[in-house]
Structure formats: C-alpha cells, structure tokens
Write an enzyme that holds these catalytic residues in place. Structure first.
Site, PDB file in Angstrom:
ATOM      1  CD  GLU A   1     -10.390 -30.802 -40.183  1.00 29.99           C
ATOM      2  OE1 GLU A   1     -10.787 -31.671 -40.524  1.00 29.99           O
ATOM      3  OE2 GLU A   1     -10.361 -29.669 -40.832  1.00 29.99           O
TER       4      GLU A   1
ATOM      5  CB  SER B   1      -4.158 -38.198 -41.068  1.00 33.01           C
ATOM      6  OG  SER B   1      -3.484 -37.309 -42.081  1.00 33.01           O
TER       7      SER B   1
HETATM    8  P1  PGA Z   1      -7.612 -35.340 -44.078  1.00 31.32           P
HETATM    9  O1  PGA Z   1      -8.745 -34.198 -44.191  1.00 31.32           O
HETATM   10  O2  PGA Z   1      -8.643 -36.340 -43.469  1.00 31.32           O
HETATM   11  O3  PGA Z   1      -7.561 -35.655 -45.397  1.00 31.32           O
HETATM   12  O4  PGA Z   1      -6.552 -35.178 -43.384  1.00 31.32           O
HETATM   13  C1  PGA Z   1      -9.485 -33.710 -43.133  1.00 31.32           C
HETATM   14  C2  PGA Z   1      -9.734 -32.208 -43.445  1.00 31.32           C
HETATM   15  O5  PGA Z   1      -9.291 -31.308 -43.907  1.00 31.32           O
HETATM   16  O6  PGA Z   1     -11.136 -32.072 -42.926  1.00 31.32           O
END
Ligand code: PGA
Length: 688
Positions: free
Chosen positions: A603, A649
C-alpha cells in the site's frame, strides 16, 4: 516470551524428533496390523470377550475394526513422517493417544489380557510396557500438537494430497491382500522353516514356572490358609485349595501343540513330529466357520496323500458334532485330530489353511484359495519344489513392500506432472502463477461504522455473495467490537473475518489492548498488521510488529501484512529499499511454514485514501520486486504461493486493470469496502 521459545531452534528440534518417534511407531504398528489383520481381529475378539461384549458384536466387526485400525495407524504415521496436513494430523494423533493411554493403564491395572497386541506378534509387550510406551507417545503427541507448523514438510502441497490418499489406499490394499491370502511376513513361531519340535524345547537351566498351592482349612470354626510346607494335622478340615503362579518361568515359543485323535483320544503328537515322511495338516480352528469353497481341492489332496502314503490330518477345536456335520457336508474322509483353538489360529491365518511338515519342520503353508491342485501335484512331493522348504526372506519381502509402495506412487506423481504440464502449457504464464496462490479481496473498515451499521453491512454482503458466489477469497476486517457479532452469522466459507490490529503482548495489564488470542476467540481468522496508519499514528515499529506477527500466527490467525513507501520515498525512488526493509524488519524472521500464513499488502502511503492510485504498471513493478524478495528469502515456490495484494484507492473502476497484472493477487480495500455495491464491484473484477 511464549512465542520466542515456540519459534526457537531447540523447540523445533524437539518437535521434529517427537514427530519422527510418533510417526515411525504409528507406521510400524499400522504395518504389522495390515500384515496380519486376522491376528489383530482375534485380539479384538479377546478384548470383546474380556469386557463381556462378544455376544453383542456381529462377527464382521472385529475384522473390519482391525483393517480400519491398520489403515488409520499407517496413514497417520505416514502423514506425521512426511509432514502432511500437519494441523489435522497432529490433532488426530493426539486424540488417538488420549484415548489409548488411559485404556492401556486400565489394562495394565486389571490385566484382562496379558498382551495388548498393539504390535501384533511382531513385538510382544507386557501391559505395563505398553502403558509406558503410550506415555512417551502421548508426550510426543502433545509436543507436535502445540506447534505443528514446526514440523518440517518434505512435499509440495500437491504431492501431499496424492501421498495422503495413496498411503490410505496402500494400507487398505495390503490388509485386504493379507486377509485374502496369508500374512506376507509371519511373526509367529509356526513360520515356514521353523521346526515345531525345536520350538517346544526348554533350554537347560531355564527358569521353570513356580507354582504354589494354598489350602484353606478349618478348625473350631476358624479358617486359616496353609501351604504344603506347613500343612496342618488331621484335626483341621479341608475347605478348598487354590494353585497360583508365584513366578512365571521360561515358556517355550511353542507350548501347546498337542494332537489328540478324535475317535480314540490318543495323543499322536510325537508320532507326527518324528515322522520322516511328509504330513499334511489341514487346520480348521472351527469347522462351522471354515470356508467350504475349496472342499473338492482338499478332498483331491487327501486322495493324493493316500496314493503317495503321506499322512494327512485335519486339526480342529470343534465339537464331535460339528466335525460330523463337516464330514456330511463335504464328504471328508480324512482323520481329525483335536487341538487347542488358539494354537490352531496361530499356526495358520486361514480357515481352512494347509501346512506341510516333515519331521516337525514346517515346509510350506497355504491359505484355502491357494491349496495346490492337480496341476501342481504332478509327481510325488520328493520330486516337486513344493515338497522342499519354501524359501522365506523377510528383508526381501519388506523390500518388495517398499517397491509396491513407491512404484505406483512414482507413477501417479509422474502422470500428475505430465498432465499438469500439458494443462499449464495451454494457459498463459499469468494463470500458472495465479493457480498456485489465492486471489483475495479484503476490506479494511478502519474506524468506521457503529455496531449496528457494521452488522447491517456484513449481512448485506453475506447475502450478496451467497446469491452470486465470488471466484476469489473475500475477507472483511472490522473494528474489534464487530467481530464476535459478525462471526455468528457470516458464512466464513465465503467471507473470512479479520481484525485490523492486535496487541504485541500475550495478555495482562495492558489497558485497552486486544490480544491475538482474543481476536481468534471471536471466530476471526485474519488480522491486518503493519498498516501505515498504525505505523505513523501509533508509532508501531518493526520490532513491535514482529511481536504482533508472531503472536497472531501462534494463535492461528492469518496475517495481512502491510508495507509501502511514503510520497517522499517514492519521489526519492527508494520504494524498493523501503518495502524490503519492512519485510526484513517484521516477517523475514519467520520459517517458510509460518510465512505460508502471511498475505502481503503493498500500500503506497501516498495512494491511501487520497484518490491517487498507483498505475497498474507501477504496482506490478513493485509487486514483482516484492515477490523477488520473498523468493530470495524462502525460494521460488514459497514466493509463487504468496498472495500480494494492492491497496490504496482501489475501486471497482480500476480493480480489473490492477488485478490483470500477474503479480497482483487482489486488493486491500479501505473506503470502497464500506458500501456493499462498491466492494462487490471490486470482488467482481476477478470475473472480468
Ligand atoms: P483506501 O485504503 O482503499 O481507502 O485507499 C486502503 C487501506 O488503507 O487499506
């Protein structure tokens, strides 16, 4: 720390030594039972009689139980030795030992049967020895049960499946073969090549059994016990006498071979054992249970014996009426001798069974389906190989057993490999890799939704996925407070449940913390660890995360371990070093077996909740790099089996492109996991 010793090298050694002791014992015990299932069934019958149950149990039960026991023990043994299905196997092994140990203690204390029969006739133990052996095995079973993942595995997952099934089929086939013929290895004193006479000899100087007779006498209303040495005068009245074994002496292997002619009651044992000519012994421990399928062959053999002046006796423990009935039914003209039932069952494991002896020497044995016919008995026995002592070599037999085990197995593996190669060649590279590892879409609810809202969302998702089955694994990671409630209705075959965090301590005075054990106790199977928000806002260091990971694994949770670089690090092109260091700091200390329970989530911090997504190419590049790091540490196979998810995202619109990349095995979804339709849209990306 509890997790420390469980992951220490010393403990691993202990686990592996215990697993081999336990595995080898199970294999041996299962094998000797499979070799002589009838022998085991006699033992089971003895137990049933001792417990007064023999009347209640149908005849087929002991034999079916004996085969089942052989298969179970052999199968569990092979599974332990090779490290197949470790968790289930160690549970089963422990369960067996938990049942067997108290049972053998009871047998040792009450002594209803002198030899427990756990190793058939191959190794005869006293009841106390058996109990001692079981205590050792119970300890081994507990050790392997505590950390089954410390057992080194010798096979790939696919091979495991093949071998698991094959070991069961093999033990079953071996037991059935030995049941239909004779034990392929004969552990009894009546094995081919042994001389019955020699088996009866008591060596000079051997300790004889010491008996003592106690006499109960009475005088003037007073009862007293005397021995032969202090036998009282005639003023005492005899009440009763009892002879007891004071000390068991040497008992020769053969001590009950006595042939009594049925009609005359004469003991002809010596005549038969001293006869320089051939004698056929047709052994039918009970004529009423004997198989009549080959009576013509038996009658022909009797004619052949008469013609060549060989002796021929049928041996049975049945009553005169039962023997008469047999004669009527089969037209048997041969003479019958009476012998002890157990002796007859010991001589040959077939009813009827045939034994050829000369001067007490056992030359050959046949089960009833293999009794020699006119095509084999073409001349007097002196001129036939069947009249000579049959060559028996147990090592050679054992070698053949191994060949029979290994050759078909090798063939199955070969076919499996060829077949898979063909299939794989049809598919593209992406699919080959994907087929090895799980595709996963995991939701991370973060600190959103109260209990009612969360339950409603989980229910909605449950229904949506029940109606339209996903073709990937789906997990929802919720705040702690939702877990226990959601676990109660979530269909965890379709949707896995996980926490978003757990403590780095086992338990105790850590106000506000929730331990891995507590998470597990809710019914959850996963936990997210190392999320950038926890690293940043709660200052979770690699060391803290390392502890958390160990605790989560020790409690049977799968870990979704997050890694990823910040914007500054990406701009400085340091993303590779960052993710590698994060892996090294918290999960590369694990063994390969432990690492199998790690799912990596890449991530990039700059993409989380920002609406900015890494491009599919950017993500694929770093996913491939991460897989390379895993391969470098644990080898290509582990790397191929590791699921690496993308997070940041990720939405229904960009998921198909991301998931199409060969090294992206799914997503960890934050914002888009909070609405059923959004989340399902991402799950469905795997169907595109
Ligand atoms: P997001 O978060 O999909 O809202 O970007 C992903 C996460 O933090 O696991």
């Amino acid at each position: 720390m509890a997790t420390r010793w469980r992951n220490s090298v010393t403990w691993r050694w202990v686990v592996n030594i215990c697993r081999f002791i336990l595995g080898a014992t199970f294999v041996f015990s299962g094998f000797v039972k499979a070799v002589d299932p009838l022998g085991t069934s006699y033992k089971i019958q003895d137990y049933l009689t001792a417990f007064g149950l023999s009347e209640l149990v149908p005849d087929m039960v002991p034999i079916a139980l004996s085969v089942a026991l052989a298969v179970l023990e052999f199968g569990v043994g092979v599974h332990l030795m090779l490290g197949i299905k470790r968790r289930a196997t160690t549970r089963l092994a422990l369960l067996i030992m938990i049942v067997m140990t108290p049972l053998t203690l009871y047998l040792a204390l009450t002594n209803p049967i002198s030899d427990c029969g756990c190793f058939g006739d191959a190794l005869v133990l006293t009841n106390w020895q058996t109990f001692g052996k079981n205590v050792v095995l119970l300890i081994c079973a507990i050790v392997v049960f505590i950390t089954p993942w410390n057992m080194v595995r010798f096979l790939t997952k696919k091979m495991e499946w093949t071998l698991s099934n094959y070991s069961v089929v093999f033990a079953f086939a071996l037991a059935v073969y030995c049941l239909a013929t004779l034990p392929i290895i004969d552990f009894r004193p009546y094995r081919i090549g042994n001389n019955i006479r020699e088996g009866m000899v008591i060596p000079e100087g051997a300790k004889p059994t010491v008996f003592d007779t106690r006499f109960v006498m009475e005088k003037d209303g007073v009862k007293q016990t005397f021995t032969i040495d202090n036998y009282p005068d005639s003023t005492w009245t005899f009440i009763s006498a009892e002879t007891v074994v004071v000390e068991k002496g040497y008992e020769p292997p053969i001590h009950d071979f006595v042939m009594e002619e049925m009609e005359t009651g004469d003991d002809i044992t010596d005549d038969v054992l001293d006869d320089p000519g051939y004698t056929f012994l047709l052994v039918m421990h009970r004529t009423e249970e004997a198989n009549e399928g080959n009576i013509d062959l038996i009658n022909e053999l009797y004619e052949y014996s008469k013609e060549h002046e060989y002796k021929f006796y049928a041996l049975s423990s049945s009553s005169a009426e039962a023997i008469e009935l047999w004669r009527d039914r089969t037209g048997a003209e041969y003479p019958f001798c009476i012998m002890d039932d157990i002796t007859l069952k010991t001589i040959v494991r077939s009813n009827p069974g045939l034994v050829l002896i000369r001067e007490g020497m056992i030359l050959n044995k046949w089960c009833d389906s293999q009794i020699p016919d006119e095509f084999k008995l073409t001349a007097p026995l002196e001129e036939l190989t069947l009249g000579q002592t049959k060559e028996v070599n147990d090592l050679k037999t054992l070698g053949w057993v191994c060949v029979w085990f290994l050759v078909p197995l090798a063939l199955i593996v070969l076919i499996d490999r060829i077949f898979n190669k063909k299939n794989n060649n049809k598919n593209n590279n992406k699919l080959i890799k994907r087929s090895m590892r799980k595709k996963i879409v995991a939701g991370n609810w973060k600190m959103n939704m109260n209990l009612q809202e969360g339950v409603a969302l989980a229910k909605e998702l449950n229904e949506a996925l029940a109606a339209d089955k996903p073709n990937c694994d789906v997990v929802i990671c919720t705040p702690f407070i939702h877990l226990a409630t959601v676990a109660q209705f979530l269909n965890q075959d379709v949707i896995g449940l996980g926490a978003e965090n757990c403590a780095d301590k086992v338990k105790g005075a850590y106000t506000g913390e929730v331990s891995a054990e507590m998470v597990k106790s809710t019914g959850a199977q996963y936990v997210i660890l190392g999320h950038s928000e926890r690293r940043e806002y709660y200052k979770e260091t690699p060391e803290i995360l390392k502890e958390k990971v160990l605790l989560a694994l020790a409690n049977g949770l799968k870990v979704i371990f997050c890694i990823g670089e910040s914007l500054a690090e990406r701009e400085a092109n340091q993303q590779n070093e960052v993710v590698k260091a994060e892996l090294e700091g918290s999960v590369f200390n694990l063994s390969a077996a432990e690492f199998a329970n790690i799912i990596i989530a890449y991530e990039p911090i700059w993409a989380i909740g920002t609406g900015k997504t890494a491009t599919a190419e950017q993500a694929e590049e770093i996913h491939a790099y991460i897989r390379g790091c895993v391969a470098e540490k644990y080898g290509a196979e582990v790397a191929d089996n590791t699921s690496i998810l993308y997070g940041g995202s990720c939405k229904a619109s960009n998921a198909p492109e991301l998931f199409a990349k060969p090294d992206i095995d799914g997503g960890l979804i934050g914002g888009a996991s909070l609405k059923c339709t959004d989340f399902k849209g991402i799950i469905d990306a795997w169907k595109k």
